[in-house]
Design an enzyme around this catalytic site. Sequence first.
Site, PDB file in Angstrom:
ATOM      1  N   THR A  19       1.625   0.559  12.092  1.00  0.00           N
ATOM      2  CA  THR A  19       0.982  -0.743  11.937  1.00  0.00           C
ATOM      3  C   THR A  19       1.234  -1.617  13.168  1.00  0.00           C
ATOM      4  O   THR A  19       2.254  -1.468  13.834  1.00  0.00           O
ATOM      5  CB  THR A  19       1.583  -1.405  10.685  1.00  0.00           C
ATOM      6  OG1 THR A  19       1.161  -0.651   9.565  1.00  0.00           O
ATOM      7  CG2 THR A  19       1.181  -2.845  10.519  1.00  0.00           C
TER       8      THR A  19
ATOM      9  N   ARG B  83      -5.250   2.779  -2.351  1.00  0.00           N
ATOM     10  CA  ARG B  83      -3.912   2.246  -2.066  1.00  0.00           C
ATOM     11  C   ARG B  83      -3.952   1.156  -0.985  1.00  0.00           C
ATOM     12  O   ARG B  83      -4.581   1.307   0.051  1.00  0.00           O
ATOM     13  CB  ARG B  83      -3.014   3.398  -1.616  1.00  0.00           C
ATOM     14  CG  ARG B  83      -1.572   3.007  -1.328  1.00  0.00           C
ATOM     15  CD  ARG B  83      -1.332   2.723   0.121  1.00  0.00           C
ATOM     16  NE  ARG B  83       0.065   2.334   0.357  1.00  0.00           N
ATOM     17  CZ  ARG B  83       0.504   1.818   1.506  1.00  0.00           C
ATOM     18  NH1 ARG B  83      -0.313   1.643   2.508  1.00  0.00           N
ATOM     19  NH2 ARG B  83       1.755   1.472   1.650  1.00  0.00           N
ATOM     20  N   VAL B  84      -3.265   0.074  -1.221  1.00  0.00           N
ATOM     21  CA  VAL B  84      -3.147  -0.998  -0.234  1.00  0.00           C
ATOM     22  C   VAL B  84      -1.657  -1.291  -0.036  1.00  0.00           C
ATOM     23  O   VAL B  84      -0.906  -1.367  -1.014  1.00  0.00           O
ATOM     24  CB  VAL B  84      -3.864  -2.281  -0.723  1.00  0.00           C
ATOM     25  CG1 VAL B  84      -3.707  -3.403   0.300  1.00  0.00           C
ATOM     26  CG2 VAL B  84      -5.341  -2.006  -0.972  1.00  0.00           C
ATOM     27  N   GLY B  85      -1.247  -1.448   1.213  1.00  0.00           N
ATOM     28  CA  GLY B  85       0.162  -1.744   1.506  1.00  0.00           C
ATOM     29  C   GLY B  85       0.408  -3.232   1.652  1.00  0.00           C
ATOM     30  O   GLY B  85      -0.364  -4.070   1.166  1.00  0.00           O
ATOM     31  N   ASP B  86       1.484  -3.552   2.332  1.00  0.00           N
ATOM     32  CA  ASP B  86       1.892  -4.958   2.477  1.00  0.00           C
ATOM     33  C   ASP B  86       1.114  -5.696   3.557  1.00  0.00           C
ATOM     34  O   ASP B  86       1.040  -6.936   3.538  1.00  0.00           O
ATOM     35  CB  ASP B  86       3.383  -5.025   2.830  1.00  0.00           C
ATOM     36  CG  ASP B  86       3.678  -4.297   4.138  1.00  0.00           C
ATOM     37  OD1 ASP B  86       3.211  -3.140   4.300  1.00  0.00           O
ATOM     38  OD2 ASP B  86       4.348  -4.868   5.013  1.00  0.00           O
TER      39      ASP B  86
ATOM     40  N   THR C   1       6.274  -4.279   9.439  1.00  0.00           N
ATOM     41  CA  THR C   1       5.823  -2.878   9.455  1.00  0.00           C
ATOM     42  C   THR C   1       6.859  -2.046   8.737  1.00  0.00           C
ATOM     43  O   THR C   1       8.060  -2.261   8.887  1.00  0.00           O
ATOM     44  CB  THR C   1       5.635  -2.336  10.883  1.00  0.00           C
ATOM     45  OG1 THR C   1       5.355  -0.932  10.790  1.00  0.00           O
ATOM     46  CG2 THR C   1       6.854  -2.545  11.774  1.00  0.00           C
ATOM     47  N   GLY C   2       6.405  -1.105   7.943  1.00  0.00           N
ATOM     48  CA  GLY C   2       7.340  -0.260   7.213  1.00  0.00           C
ATOM     49  C   GLY C   2       6.708   0.262   5.949  1.00  0.00           C
ATOM     50  O   GLY C   2       5.484   0.206   5.782  1.00  0.00           O
TER      51      GLY C   2
ATOM     52  N   GLY D  36       5.230   0.051   2.911  1.00  0.00           N
ATOM     53  CA  GLY D  36       4.601  -1.137   2.335  1.00  0.00           C
ATOM     54  C   GLY D  36       4.974  -1.446   0.902  1.00  0.00           C
ATOM     55  O   GLY D  36       5.122  -2.609   0.530  1.00  0.00           O
TER      56      GLY D  36
HETATM   57  N1  ASP Z   1       3.241  -1.297   6.147  1.00  0.00           N
HETATM   58  C1  ASP Z   1       2.138  -0.374   6.277  1.00  0.00           C
HETATM   59  C2  ASP Z   1       1.655   0.038   4.920  1.00  0.00           C
HETATM   60  O1  ASP Z   1       2.459   0.272   4.046  1.00  0.00           O
HETATM   61  C3  ASP Z   1       2.495   0.868   7.005  1.00  0.00           C
HETATM   62  C4  ASP Z   1       3.046   0.651   8.360  1.00  0.00           C
HETATM   63  O2  ASP Z   1       3.741  -0.330   8.614  1.00  0.00           O
HETATM   64  O3  ASP Z   1       2.788   1.522   9.198  1.00  0.00           O
HETATM   65  O4  ASP Z   1       0.453   0.182   4.753  1.00  0.00           O
END
Ligand code: ASP
Length: 313
Positions: free
Chosen positions: A179, A207-210, A230-231, A233
């Site tokens: 991200t 699916r949706v992340g943070d 980033t991480g 999510g």
């Molecule tokens: N945070 C992002 C997600 O979970 C992934 C990422 O940081 O690469 O969609």
Amino acid sequence: MNNNFGIAVHGGAGTILRSLMTPEKEALYIKGLQEAIDAGHKILISGGSSVDAVEAAVMVLENFPLFNAGKGAVFTNKGTHEMDASIMDGKTLEAGAVSGISNVQNPVALARLIKDKSGHVFLCGSEAETFAKLMQLPFQPDDYFYEEGRYKQWQEVKDSDGYQLDHTVNSGEGKKFGTVGAVALDLHGNIAAATSTGGMTNKRFGRVGDSPMIGAGTYANNHTCAVSCTGHGEYFIRAVVAYDISCLMEYKGYTLKQACDYVVKDKLVKLGGEGGLIAIDKSGNIELPFNSEGMYRAYKKGNTDAVVKIYED
Ligand code: ASP
């Protein structure tokens, strides 16, 4: 106007090890981060807004295929690219966010237009694309988003129920979250944050992340700080990471560093959430904490030289 301004960017966190990197690839990552900082800095130094600066910096990273956002976004379970992005203005607390969109060249530009022109905060899927068309944003065919490394990652997991956080250790490059994001303080004392992602390889069921969630992956408030995460999510959503950092400053009087260290290195670790973030406060302090092996990151305060880093040291 004061003389205090700055910008920070990230290109993802995870198991990013020197031993798994080639000098050529490392140079490319550094180039991408440096170009993003330069794009934002150019706007800030000429008196432009922090919102413009974070949008411009994130667009550079979206256009750069090695990061998991825009061009080079990871593959979903169906072999498509579904992207998420968000942006927030710390002066007005106005925000724009978008999830599950395909073919829009720069998702962060769509998030910005949602903030400015839609009358809403969060749009998703094909109807968000309809809005993007109405706003005359550039679209690209599917193959524009193709990146060979990401395709290989998808091949490794595509027949399973599993999903991958961008890269896993067995993909040869280490697990990392690709991200991208930016935070900035402008000469007028206003801060902003933006984040953009392709999410997770082989993700399904919408699916949706943070990253597009205001308060989880992105937050900005002139009274406290601007944050882009980033991480993994799912953990960042459950820990409401970006807003938590702002709240610790607002309600408990923590400094930016205290709030970042507590959330990233204590709370998230206890929850099992791997990743990191970049943050800036109204005084121009910048923090770039992570609890993984590395995080692609860079920052520049005023007219000092940009600092670009990948690994822990
Ligand atoms: N945070 C992002 C997600 O979970 C992934 C990422 O940081 O690469 O969609």
